[in-house]
Write an enzyme that holds these catalytic residues in place. Structure first.
Site, PDB file in Angstrom:
ATOM      1  N   CYS A 219       0.807  -1.228   0.000  1.00  0.00           N
ATOM      2  CA  CYS A 219       0.000   0.000   0.000  1.00  0.00           C
ATOM      3  C   CYS A 219       0.847   1.288   0.000  1.00  0.00           C
ATOM      4  O   CYS A 219       0.579   2.210  -0.781  1.00  0.00           O
ATOM      5  CB  CYS A 219      -0.951  -0.008   1.196  1.00  0.00           C
ATOM      6  SG  CYS A 219      -0.248  -0.721   2.694  1.00  0.00           S
TER       7      CYS A 219
ATOM      8  N   HIS B 256      -3.184   6.321   4.416  1.00  0.00           N
ATOM      9  CA  HIS B 256      -1.757   6.411   4.749  1.00  0.00           C
ATOM     10  C   HIS B 256      -1.234   7.767   4.279  1.00  0.00           C
ATOM     11  O   HIS B 256      -1.538   8.207   3.166  1.00  0.00           O
ATOM     12  CB  HIS B 256      -0.944   5.342   4.000  1.00  0.00           C
ATOM     13  CG  HIS B 256      -1.125   3.941   4.493  1.00  0.00           C
ATOM     14  ND1 HIS B 256      -1.901   3.592   5.576  1.00  0.00           N
ATOM     15  CD2 HIS B 256      -0.599   2.780   4.031  1.00  0.00           C
ATOM     16  CE1 HIS B 256      -1.831   2.272   5.749  1.00  0.00           C
ATOM     17  NE2 HIS B 256      -1.057   1.768   4.826  1.00  0.00           N
TER      18      HIS B 256
HETATM   19  P1  NAP Z   1      -7.978  -9.249   7.402  1.00  0.00           P
HETATM   20  O1  NAP Z   1      -8.965  -8.158   7.564  1.00  0.00           O
HETATM   21  O2  NAP Z   1      -7.389  -9.868   8.607  1.00  0.00           O
HETATM   22  O3  NAP Z   1      -8.644 -10.403   6.491  1.00  0.00           O
HETATM   23  C1  NAP Z   1      -8.006 -11.622   6.233  1.00  0.00           C
HETATM   24  C2  NAP Z   1      -8.847 -12.441   5.252  1.00  0.00           C
HETATM   25  O4  NAP Z   1      -8.166 -13.659   4.955  1.00  0.00           O
HETATM   26  C3  NAP Z   1     -10.202 -12.846   5.820  1.00  0.00           C
HETATM   27  O5  NAP Z   1     -11.148 -12.870   4.797  1.00  0.00           O
HETATM   28  C4  NAP Z   1      -9.918 -14.256   6.318  1.00  0.00           C
HETATM   29  O6  NAP Z   1     -11.069 -15.059   6.426  1.00  0.00           O
HETATM   30  C5  NAP Z   1      -9.026 -14.743   5.200  1.00  0.00           C
HETATM   31  N1  NAP Z   1      -8.334 -15.974   5.586  1.00  0.00           N
HETATM   32  C6  NAP Z   1      -7.569 -16.176   6.690  1.00  0.00           C
HETATM   33  N2  NAP Z   1      -7.136 -17.449   6.730  1.00  0.00           N
HETATM   34  C7  NAP Z   1      -7.653 -18.070   5.627  1.00  0.00           C
HETATM   35  C8  NAP Z   1      -7.587 -19.386   5.113  1.00  0.00           C
HETATM   36  N3  NAP Z   1      -6.916 -20.352   5.745  1.00  0.00           N
HETATM   37  N4  NAP Z   1      -8.224 -19.662   3.953  1.00  0.00           N
HETATM   38  C9  NAP Z   1      -8.929 -18.706   3.324  1.00  0.00           C
HETATM   39  N5  NAP Z   1      -9.044 -17.437   3.768  1.00  0.00           N
HETATM   40  C10 NAP Z   1      -8.408 -17.128   4.895  1.00  0.00           C
HETATM   41  O7  NAP Z   1      -6.745  -8.782   6.530  1.00  0.00           O
HETATM   42  P2  NAP Z   1      -6.667  -7.726   5.304  1.00  0.00           P
HETATM   43  O8  NAP Z   1      -6.216  -6.435   5.818  1.00  0.00           O
HETATM   44  O9  NAP Z   1      -7.922  -7.797   4.508  1.00  0.00           O
HETATM   45  O10 NAP Z   1      -5.429  -8.308   4.514  1.00  0.00           O
HETATM   46  C11 NAP Z   1      -5.463  -9.509   3.833  1.00  0.00           C
HETATM   47  C12 NAP Z   1      -4.252  -9.646   2.901  1.00  0.00           C
HETATM   48  O11 NAP Z   1      -4.104  -8.526   2.074  1.00  0.00           O
HETATM   49  C13 NAP Z   1      -2.892  -9.829   3.537  1.00  0.00           C
HETATM   50  O12 NAP Z   1      -2.196 -10.755   2.705  1.00  0.00           O
HETATM   51  C14 NAP Z   1      -2.185  -8.535   3.441  1.00  0.00           C
HETATM   52  O13 NAP Z   1      -0.800  -8.684   3.314  1.00  0.00           O
HETATM   53  C15 NAP Z   1      -2.792  -8.037   2.175  1.00  0.00           C
HETATM   54  N6  NAP Z   1      -2.816  -6.598   2.225  1.00  0.00           N
HETATM   55  C16 NAP Z   1      -2.166  -5.961   1.262  1.00  0.00           C
HETATM   56  C17 NAP Z   1      -2.117  -4.624   1.288  1.00  0.00           C
HETATM   57  C18 NAP Z   1      -1.297  -3.939   0.297  1.00  0.00           C
HETATM   58  O14 NAP Z   1      -0.415  -3.286   0.730  1.00  0.00           O
HETATM   59  N7  NAP Z   1      -1.569  -4.032  -0.975  1.00  0.00           N
HETATM   60  C19 NAP Z   1      -2.759  -3.904   2.254  1.00  0.00           C
HETATM   61  C20 NAP Z   1      -3.456  -4.566   3.242  1.00  0.00           C
HETATM   62  C21 NAP Z   1      -3.468  -5.953   3.204  1.00  0.00           C
HETATM   63  P3  NAP Z   1     -11.854 -15.225   7.858  1.00  0.00           P
HETATM   64  O15 NAP Z   1     -12.705 -13.997   8.016  1.00  0.00           O
HETATM   65  O16 NAP Z   1     -12.662 -16.453   7.614  1.00  0.00           O
HETATM   66  O17 NAP Z   1     -10.827 -15.373   8.928  1.00  0.00           O
HETATM   67  N1  12T Z   2       2.123  -5.568   7.618  1.00  0.00           N
HETATM   68  O1  12T Z   2       0.802  -6.276   2.062  1.00  0.00           O
HETATM   69  O2  12T Z   2       0.461  -3.878   8.703  1.00  0.00           O
HETATM   70  O3  12T Z   2       2.848  -6.419   2.683  1.00  0.00           O
HETATM   71  O4  12T Z   2      -0.064  -2.177   7.452  1.00  0.00           O
HETATM   72  C1  12T Z   2       0.493  -4.393   4.070  1.00  0.00           C
HETATM   73  C2  12T Z   2       0.167  -3.708   5.226  1.00  0.00           C
HETATM   74  C3  12T Z   2       1.899  -5.855   5.285  1.00  0.00           C
HETATM   75  C4  12T Z   2       1.695  -6.106   2.883  1.00  0.00           C
HETATM   76  C5  12T Z   2       0.354  -3.343   7.612  1.00  0.00           C
HETATM   77  C6  12T Z   2       1.590  -5.168   6.455  1.00  0.00           C
HETATM   78  C7  12T Z   2       1.339  -5.444   4.118  1.00  0.00           C
HETATM   79  C8  12T Z   2       0.725  -4.088   6.397  1.00  0.00           C
END
Ligand code: NAP
Ligand code: 12T
Length: 339
Positions: free
Chosen positions: A133, A246
Site C-alpha cells: 500500500c 496512509h
Molecule cells: P484481514 O482483515 O485480517 O482479512 C483476512 C482475510 O483472509 C479474511 O477474509 C480471512 O477469512 C481470510 N483468511 C484467513 N485465513 C484463511 C484461510 N486459511 N483460507 C482462506 N481465507 C483465509 O486482513 P486484510 O487487511 O484484509 O489483509 C489480507 C491480505 O491482504 C494480507 O495478505 C495482506 O498482506 C494483504 N494486504 C495488502 C495490502 C497492500 O499493501 N496491498 C494492504 C493490506 C493488506 P476469515 O474472516 O474467515 O478469517
Molecule cells: N504488515 O501487504 O500492517 O505487505 O499495514 C500491508 C500492510 C503488510 C503487505 C500493515 C503489512 C502489508 C501491512
C-alpha cells in the site's frame, strides 16, 4: 492468459477481510464485467454471505477444484494462503491478482501499478502481484517526476493507518480508545504497544539490517515497479492511530532541477494524482478526506533548500482503495483491455 469475453467468472479470496470487503465494493461500483462472483475465506466464515449486485453470495472454503471455470481471482487472505493457493488457481487457468507480499519480488511475477508500469502485465504467467500500500501511492507520484527530472534518491517517512493490518487492528484501535476515554486499562493483541493516542515506529517484522520488512518493501518494490534499480531509497514506516488513509513525507533528489512550480505542473496532469496544495488556505492532503477516494493526493510541494535539486512532498491516499483493492481491480481491468 486472459481470454476476451463479455463477462468474467470472478473470485475474491479473503472476502471477509478489510481488503476483500473493499474489493467486492469496488467491483460493484466500477461495474466490473462480472458473470459470476465466488467468495472464499477460512472455515471460520463458512455459512456467511455477502451481498453483491442485489443478490447474496455465500462464502466458501478453498478446495483443490475451487478455481475450475474461474477467469480472475483477487487474493487478499495473507501470504501463506497465496503461497498455497495462487499456483493452484493459476494452474487451472485462472489469472491471479495477489495482494499479499508472497510473490511481489519473484522475478517471474510482474508487480504492477497500472499508471506506472502497465507494460509489465504482458509477461505474466498466471500470477500478478499488487504492491504494498505505501509503495503504490508513492510510485504514482514518483513516476512523473522521474520522467521529468530523473530521481536519484528518495527519503520517505510514512504515517500508516491501522486498516493496513486488517480488521482486528481496526477493532483494537476502537477498543483501546473507548477504554482510555472511560479510564480503563487497555489490552494489546495486534500491536506490541498501545496504538490509541500513540505512534509506533514499527510496521511488520524487524530484519537483520535494523529496518522493518515494510521499509524494505518500499525500497525493493519501488525499484521493481519503476524498472530502475539505480534509484536510492530509504524509508521509515510508522503506525499512527488513524483508521483509514496512509500519509507520507517524501524527500526527492533529482538529477535535473525541477522547481516547485514545475513539479506542481507535472503532478497536476499525472494519472491517479490530485494536487491539493494551497497552504495559505490551510489546504493540504488529510487522511480523513482521502477515505473512500481513488486518487493519491499531493500537497506541501516545495523545494528542499538544503540541496541543489530537491523537492519535499506530502502524499495521502486511501490504503484500502488505491493501496489494495482498487489497484487490484484496475490491474484486472487493464488485463481485460489487453486481452
Ligand atoms: P484481514 O482483515 O485480517 O482479512 C483476512 C482475510 O483472509 C479474511 O477474509 C480471512 O477469512 C481470510 N483468511 C484467513 N485465513 C484463511 C484461510 N486459511 N483460507 C482462506 N481465507 C483465509 O486482513 P486484510 O487487511 O484484509 O489483509 C489480507 C491480505 O491482504 C494480507 O495478505 C495482506 O498482506 C494483504 N494486504 C495488502 C495490502 C497492500 O499493501 N496491498 C494492504 C493490506 C493488506 P476469515 O474472516 O474467515 O478469517
Ligand atoms: N504488515 O501487504 O500492517 O505487505 O499495514 C500491508 C500492510 C503488510 C503487505 C500493515 C503489512 C502489508 C501491512
Amino acid at each position: 492468459m486472459l481470454k476476451r469475453k463479455d463477462k468474467y467468472n470472478v473470485a475474491v479470496v479473503g472476502a471477509t477481510g478489510a481488503v476483500g470487503n473493499e474489493m467486492i465494493e469496488v467491483l460493484e461500483e466500477r461495474k466490473f464485467p462480472v458473470r459470476s462472483l465466488r467468495l472464499f475465506a477460512s472455515e471460520r466464515s463458512e455459512g456467511k454471505s455477502h451481498s453483491f449486485l442485489g443478490g447474496d453470495v455465500v462464502v466458501e472454503t478453498l478446495k483443490e477444484d475451487s478455481f475450475k471455470g474461474l477467469d480472475i481471482a483477487l487474493f487478499s487472505a495473507g501470504a501463506e494462503r497465496s503461497a498455497r493457493w495462487a499456483p493452484v488457481a493459476a494452474g487451472s487457468g485462472c489469472v491471479v491478482v495477489d495482494n499479499s507480499s508472497q510473490w511481489r519480488m519473484d522475478p517471474e511475477v510482474p508487480l504492477v501499478v497500472p499508471e506506472v508500469n502497465p507494460q509489465d502485465l504482458k509477461w505474466h504467467k498466471g500470477i500478478i502481484a499488487n504492491p504494498n500500500c505505501s509503495t503504490i501511492q508513492m510510485v504514482v507520484v514518483l513516476k512523473p517526476i522521474h520522467d521529468a527530472a530523473r530521481i536519484k534518491r528518495v527519503v520517505v517517512s510514512t504515517y500508516q493507518a491501522v486498516s493496513g493490518t486488517g480488521r482486528k487492528a481496526m477493532d483494537e484501535l476502537l477498543e483501546q480508545t473507548r477504554a482510555l476515554l472511560s479510564f480503563q486499562d487497555v489490552s494489546c493483541k495486534v500491536y506490541p504497544h498501545q496504538i490509541a493516542f500513540n505512534v509506533l515506529p514499527h510496521i511488520d517484522k524487524f530484519l537483520e539490517n535494523g529496518y522493518t520488512r515494510e521499509e524494505m518493501k518500499m525500497v525493493n518494490e519501488t525499484r521493481k515497479i519503476m524498472g530502475d534499480a539505480s534509484i536510492r531509497i530509504t524509508a521509515t514506516t510508522v503506525r499512527v492511530p488513524v483508521f483509514r488513509g496512509h500519509s507520507e513525507s517524501v524527500n526527492i533528489e533529482t538529477e535535473k532541477k525541477l522547481s516547485a512550480v514545475e513539479a506542481r505542473a507535472v503532478l497536476s496532469v499525472a494519472p491517479g494524482v490530485i494536487v491539493y496544495d494551497a497552504p495559505e488556505k490551510n489546504i493540504y492532503p488529510l487522511p480523513i478526506y482521502s477515505a473512500g477516494k481513488d486518487e493519491t493526493f499531493v500537497g506541501r510541494i516545495r523545494e528542499d533548500e538544503s540541496i541543489e535539486n530537491g523537492l519535499n512532498l506530502w502524499l495521502v491516499s486511501d490504503n484500502l482503495r488505491k493501496g489494495a483493492a482498487l489497484n487490484a481491480v484496475q490491474i484486472a481491468e487493464k488485463l481485460i483491455e489487453m486481452a
